[in-house]
Design an enzyme around this catalytic site. Structure first.
Site, mmCIF file in Angstrom:
data_model
loop_
_atom_site.group_PDB
_atom_site.id
_atom_site.type_symbol
_atom_site.label_atom_id
_atom_site.label_comp_id
_atom_site.label_asym_id
_atom_site.label_seq_id
_atom_site.Cartn_x
_atom_site.Cartn_y
_atom_site.Cartn_z
ATOM 1 N N ARG A 226 3.769 -2.483 -2.082
ATOM 2 C CA ARG A 226 4.317 -2.873 -1.023
ATOM 3 C C ARG A 226 5.999 -2.651 -1.467
ATOM 4 N NH1 ARG A 226 0.253 -6.587 -2.136
ATOM 5 N NH2 ARG A 226 -1.493 -6.692 -0.696
ATOM 6 N N LYS B 47 0.820 -10.501 -4.070
ATOM 7 C CA LYS B 47 0.871 -11.734 -3.129
ATOM 8 C C LYS B 47 0.157 -12.624 -4.138
ATOM 9 C CE LYS B 47 0.850 -9.659 1.553
ATOM 10 N NZ LYS B 47 0.145 -9.583 2.649
ATOM 11 N N HIS C 290 5.393 1.055 4.641
ATOM 12 C CA HIS C 290 3.950 0.806 4.797
ATOM 13 C C HIS C 290 3.275 2.317 5.153
ATOM 14 C CE1 HIS C 290 2.436 -2.999 3.808
ATOM 15 N NE2 HIS C 290 1.508 -2.919 4.589
ATOM 16 N N ARG D 85 2.503 3.857 1.931
ATOM 17 C CA ARG D 85 1.365 2.910 1.417
ATOM 18 C C ARG D 85 0.007 3.417 1.941
ATOM 19 N NH1 ARG D 85 0.029 -1.937 -1.210
ATOM 20 N NH2 ARG D 85 -1.354 -3.449 0.083
ATOM 21 N N HIS E 103 -5.575 -5.495 -2.538
ATOM 22 C CA HIS E 103 -6.062 -6.459 -1.238
ATOM 23 C C HIS E 103 -7.050 -7.562 -2.040
ATOM 24 C CE1 HIS E 103 -5.414 -2.905 1.623
ATOM 25 N NE2 HIS E 103 -4.278 -3.658 1.659
ATOM 26 N N TYR F 264 -8.959 2.356 6.131
ATOM 27 C CA TYR F 264 -8.784 3.367 5.745
ATOM 28 C C TYR F 264 -10.052 4.443 6.052
ATOM 29 C CZ TYR F 264 -4.666 1.541 3.757
ATOM 30 O OH TYR F 264 -3.288 0.819 3.797
#
Length: 306
Positions: free
Chosen positions: A157, A181, A252, A255, A278, A287
């Site tokens: 990110r 995150k 993004h 990414r 994730h 995806y």
């Protein structure tokens, strides 16, 4: 209700370790609920499922001075509201959860934008590293080249990219440590091109950008300070335009391209999930829709009886 929101946000900060940007989004979502309930003089502890359903309908209506909230945004707001209600039950502030069976609006799945391999190659070749540049200009080009190569090689990110520190690099073995995150750290492999670009930047440009200052950050501005998200966005858009990519390029998209190109070449979905950071594989499964659409295009283009 202000005290409940403050307590919930503190819980997310201390117990869950959510990022500042995520916490800001949660506060914004809950502010909408607070205004809705206060207009009806209804305390949060007394709100029922019917009240929350009315809240959803109010979000869907077009206000006199603006646009209705999109289904995607409403779904995100309801995730926040459910989290608040569950927290209140856990804290003993409510005996039951009014959001438990609350339905979210149907959200049309939007496929992420993906660059072609040719577009990626064009993008990565944009920083001009030819001799003849001033030392300052060459240092910035080496930085730009390294950032673009790392972004595509790792799928980080943009916030993770600009937050990288010198200690996070493990170039001898070809990987870097990334804090994602929730403060979770993951190891992400680097390809040869990205590793070489990083070495060139570290050895021949970073000290020049520091200008005698000290900084733990890898990527620096020409003032010797850490690169910002906004600064990188502007730089990426400029190189995207130079590469002939028509619509403004966002981090993004690179990414998404990283993940899609890996899966197109047979990478395991779980491995891609880990590299992207994730927490839920359902996030990574978007995806697979990109791959299915690409297979349809190939079929329509090449099958003799279509």
């Amino acid at each position: 209700m202000i005290s409940e929101i403050a307590g919930f946000i503190n819980y997310l900060t201390v117990e869950k370790g959510l990022s500042r940007n995520t916490l800001h989004a949660y506060r914004s979502d809950l502010e909408k609920l607070r205004k809705f309930l206060e207009e009806r003089e209804l305390p949060l502890v007394s709100a029922t499922q019917s009240h929350l359903q009315e809240f959803v309908r109010a979000l869907q209506q077009k206000p006199p001075d603006g646009q209705p909230v999109s289904a995607r945004s409403i779904s995100r707001i309801l995730v926040t509201v459910r989290g608040l209600c569950r927290w209140m039950v856990l804290e003993g502030k409510r005996t039951e959860d009014p959001s438990e069976n609350l339905e979210s609006p149907t959200v049309e799945k939007k496929l992420p934008r993906v660059l072609s391999l040719d577009q990626v190659e064009a993008l990565l070749s944009q920083p001009d590293l030819r001799p003849g540049k001033t030392p300052a200009a060459r240092a910035m080009r080496l930085r730009d080249k390294a950032m673009l190569e790392v972004l595509y090689a790792t799928g980080l990110r943009v916030s993770e990219l600009v937050s990288l520190q010198v200690r996070d690099l493990n170039l001898d073995v070809g990987y870097l440590d990334c804090q994602g995150k929730g403060g979770k750290v993951r190891a992400v492999p680097l390809g040869d091109s990205a590793r070489e670009a990083l070495e060139q930047y570290r050895d021949h440009a970073r000290q020049s950008l520091l200008k005698g200052k000290g900084s733990p950050m890898i990527f620096l501005t020409n003032r010797g300070q850490g690169m910002t998200r906004q600064g990188f966005w502007k730089m990426l858009r400029r190189y995207g335009k130079l590469a002939g990519i028509r619509s403004p390029l966002k981090p993004h998209a690179v990414r998404h391209s990283f993940a899609t190109h890996l899966l197109q070449r047979g990478a395991d979905l779980r491995a891609v999930q880990m590299m992207l950071g994730h927490s839920d594989i359902s996030t990574t499964q978007i995806y697979t829709h990109v791959l299915k659409e690409r297979l349809r295009e190939i079929y329509r283009e090449h099958h003799p009886r279509v």
